[in-house]
Design an enzyme around this catalytic site. Structure first.
Site, mmCIF file in Angstrom:
data_model
loop_
_atom_site.group_PDB
_atom_site.id
_atom_site.type_symbol
_atom_site.label_atom_id
_atom_site.label_comp_id
_atom_site.label_asym_id
_atom_site.label_seq_id
_atom_site.Cartn_x
_atom_site.Cartn_y
_atom_site.Cartn_z
ATOM 1 N N ASP A 11 34.390 37.982 19.966
ATOM 2 C CA ASP A 11 32.956 37.720 19.905
ATOM 3 C C ASP A 11 32.209 38.223 21.142
ATOM 4 O O ASP A 11 30.966 38.157 21.179
ATOM 5 C CB ASP A 11 32.687 36.217 19.738
ATOM 6 N N GLU A 18 39.789 39.335 14.047
ATOM 7 C CA GLU A 18 39.414 38.005 13.547
ATOM 8 C C GLU A 18 40.071 37.620 12.225
ATOM 9 O O GLU A 18 40.506 36.482 12.052
ATOM 10 C CB GLU A 18 37.893 37.927 13.373
ATOM 11 N N LYS A 47 22.767 41.119 20.081
ATOM 12 C CA LYS A 47 22.034 40.629 21.266
ATOM 13 C C LYS A 47 22.445 41.407 22.511
ATOM 14 O O LYS A 47 21.617 41.737 23.351
ATOM 15 C CB LYS A 47 22.293 39.124 21.472
ATOM 16 N N THR A 89 28.587 37.138 10.564
ATOM 17 C CA THR A 89 28.711 37.153 9.097
ATOM 18 C C THR A 89 27.567 36.367 8.443
ATOM 19 O O THR A 89 27.069 36.756 7.378
ATOM 20 C CB THR A 89 30.075 36.585 8.657
ATOM 21 N N SER A 110 24.775 37.524 16.220
ATOM 22 C CA SER A 110 25.839 38.464 16.604
ATOM 23 C C SER A 110 25.656 39.136 17.960
ATOM 24 O O SER A 110 24.701 38.891 18.696
ATOM 25 C CB SER A 110 26.001 39.553 15.524
ATOM 26 N N ASP A 154 33.826 41.979 5.592
ATOM 27 C CA ASP A 154 34.610 41.626 6.794
ATOM 28 C C ASP A 154 36.032 42.172 6.641
ATOM 29 O O ASP A 154 36.579 42.792 7.561
ATOM 30 C CB ASP A 154 34.712 40.104 6.974
ATOM 31 N N ARG A 194 23.609 31.152 25.883
ATOM 32 C CA ARG A 194 24.498 30.684 24.804
ATOM 33 C C ARG A 194 25.169 29.388 25.244
ATOM 34 O O ARG A 194 25.886 29.374 26.242
ATOM 35 C CB ARG A 194 25.575 31.742 24.521
ATOM 36 N N ILE A 253 33.100 42.057 11.264
ATOM 37 C CA ILE A 253 31.659 41.778 11.169
ATOM 38 C C ILE A 253 31.400 40.593 12.083
ATOM 39 O O ILE A 253 31.901 39.487 11.844
ATOM 40 C CB ILE A 253 31.195 41.415 9.744
ATOM 41 N N ASP A 254 30.668 40.835 13.124
ATOM 42 C CA ASP A 254 30.237 39.726 13.961
ATOM 43 C C ASP A 254 28.852 39.342 13.464
ATOM 44 O O ASP A 254 27.994 40.213 13.294
ATOM 45 C CB ASP A 254 30.200 40.160 15.429
HETATM 46 N N1 LIG Z 1 30.336 26.275 16.420
HETATM 47 C C1 LIG Z 1 30.253 27.478 16.962
HETATM 48 N N2 LIG Z 1 29.857 27.629 18.240
HETATM 49 C C2 LIG Z 1 29.757 28.828 18.804
HETATM 50 N N3 LIG Z 1 30.025 29.979 18.154
HETATM 51 C C3 LIG Z 1 30.440 29.894 16.897
HETATM 52 C C4 LIG Z 1 30.571 28.661 16.230
HETATM 53 N N4 LIG Z 1 30.997 28.881 14.986
HETATM 54 C C5 LIG Z 1 31.140 30.218 14.878
HETATM 55 N N5 LIG Z 1 30.808 30.825 16.044
HETATM 56 C C6 LIG Z 1 30.878 32.235 16.375
HETATM 57 O O1 LIG Z 1 29.603 32.808 16.537
HETATM 58 C C7 LIG Z 1 29.693 34.129 16.097
HETATM 59 C C8 LIG Z 1 28.339 34.676 15.796
HETATM 60 O O2 LIG Z 1 27.651 34.752 16.981
HETATM 61 P P1 LIG Z 1 26.110 34.393 17.087
HETATM 62 O O3 LIG Z 1 26.009 32.916 17.166
HETATM 63 O O4 LIG Z 1 25.758 35.072 18.391
HETATM 64 O O5 LIG Z 1 25.460 34.991 15.891
HETATM 65 C C9 LIG Z 1 30.583 34.043 14.903
HETATM 66 O O6 LIG Z 1 31.207 35.283 14.698
HETATM 67 P P2 LIG Z 1 31.559 35.757 13.187
HETATM 68 O O7 LIG Z 1 30.274 35.907 12.469
HETATM 69 O O8 LIG Z 1 32.273 37.018 13.497
HETATM 70 O O9 LIG Z 1 32.468 34.709 12.615
HETATM 71 C C10 LIG Z 1 31.575 32.967 15.274
HETATM 72 O O10 LIG Z 1 32.789 33.471 15.810
HETATM 73 MG MG LIG Z 2 32.227 37.081 15.616
HETATM 74 MG MG LIG Z 3 33.447 38.208 12.401
HETATM 75 MG MG LIG Z 4 33.869 34.810 11.291
#
Ligand SMILES: Nc1ncnc2c1ncn2[C@@H]1O[C@H](COP(=O)(O)O)[C@@H](OP(=O)(O)O)[C@H]1O
Ligand SMILES: [Mg+2]
Ligand SMILES: [Mg+2]
Ligand SMILES: [Mg+2]
Length: 301
Positions: free
Chosen positions: A286, A72, A260, A139, A257, A48, A274, A136-137
């Protein structure tokens, strides 16, 4: 068109970052995963940080003087006692990536890398231009060995005008509900979109560019839908209820991430649901790149 230079730079930056991430994911060590400061701890890895430093560095080289980046990560945890070793690892990864690319002929110091990470602290806003980066979306997906994306977008006067999504683990051909991770399918796609010019997909090496289209399915009974892999990020019980009410028959396709959005943009599925839990505030990094990748063809004549 208006953003050609920016688009080329964004593709270059995201591709380099994706290569760094791929390398780290392959050799992922548990010690590379840290918990972020603050109350809502989420994982963060050397990749990241390395991805953010690389993208920030490349964009600053390409656009000296007019640089604003909303990203981020920050260097707060890295500057704490005991962070030195991990900063060295990140610096090495960044320099290896820059050397393999050969465009810039520089070697960054640890302090350069920390500064590059911290140049993502812009507040953004509705005036002027701002880059928006999620280095990195997904993670959690990255750490699990699943899907993740490097997501980079450009805002101009409050509108997303271009987006790049590098998706190193996404199969080149459609993900079907039955075979989401088909083992024989080559992986690694990059989606890009510029306002008024449509959405395209290519391989991570920049070859084989094709225009993509969202699904033409209008009947929910024929549609499949995407949602987060992580139920903490989106309420699965609520999405299945809504899908049921819509008449969707297919089981959800769960993926981490903004991959999708990439999959949606080429019609692998028709719907993305979502539902964050109460009190969660979505971040622009995001969704910025993913949103234009999905809507990129909307205003074409
Ligand atoms: N409680 C929460 N509710 C919704 N999204 C969240 C969350 N906690 C983290 N995320 C976000 O969801 C992203 C991942 O998306 P997805 O759910 O589609 O895989 C994460 O990005 P990062 O991995 O960049 O931190 C983070 O920003
Ligand atoms: Mg993200
Ligand atoms: Mg990220
Ligand atoms: Mg993150």
């Amino acid at each position: 068109m208006a953003y050609d230079k920016e688009l080329a730079a964004a593709i270059k930056a995201a591709s380099l970052a994706a290569r760094l991430c791929r390398k780290v994911q392959k050799a992922l060590l548990q010690s590379d995963v840290r918990s972020k400061h603050g109350r809502n701890k989420s994982p963060v890895t050397v990749a990241d940080y390395g991805s953010q430093a690389l993208v920030s560095f490349v964009l600053q080289q390409e656009f000296p003087g007019e640089f604003s980046l909303v990203a981020e990560e920050d260097s707060i945890d890295l500057r704490k006692d005991g962070g030195g070793e991990i900063v060295e690892r990140i610096t090495k990864l960044v320099n290896e990536s820059l050397t393999s690319d050969g465009s810039y002929g520089v070697s960054l110091s640890s302090e350069d890398v920390l500064k590059a990470i911290d140049s993502g602290k812009s507040e953004g806003g509705s005036q002027g231009r701002h880059w928006v980066l999620d280095p990195i979306d997904g993670t959690k997906g990255f750490v699990r060995g699943d899907q993740y994306a490097v997501a980079l977008a450009l805002l101009d006067r409050g509108n997303v005008v271009l987006g790049v999504l590098a998706c190193p683990n996404l199969p080149l051909t459609s993900i079907s509900v039955a075979h989401p991770h088909s083992p024989n399918n080559e992986v690694g796609c990059l989606f890009f979109a510029e306002v008024g010019r449509g959405t395209y997909m290519q391989l991570l090496d920049g070859s084989s560019t094709v225009k993509v289209q969202v699904s033409a399915v209008e009947n929910p009974e024929e549609a499949s839908f995407f949602e987060s892999y992580e139920s903490a990020h989106s309420m699965h019980d609520l999405s299945s209820l809504i899908a049921q009410k819509l008449g969707v028959k297919a089981a959800p396709i769960r993926m981490d991430s903004q991959v999708k959005y990439g999959a949606l943009s080429r019609g692998d599925g028709a719907i993305y649901l979502r539902f964050p839990r109460n009190g969660y505030r979505e971040k622009i990094w995001d969704h910025a790149a993913g949103s234009i990748v999905v809507t990129g063809n909307t205003y074409l004549s």
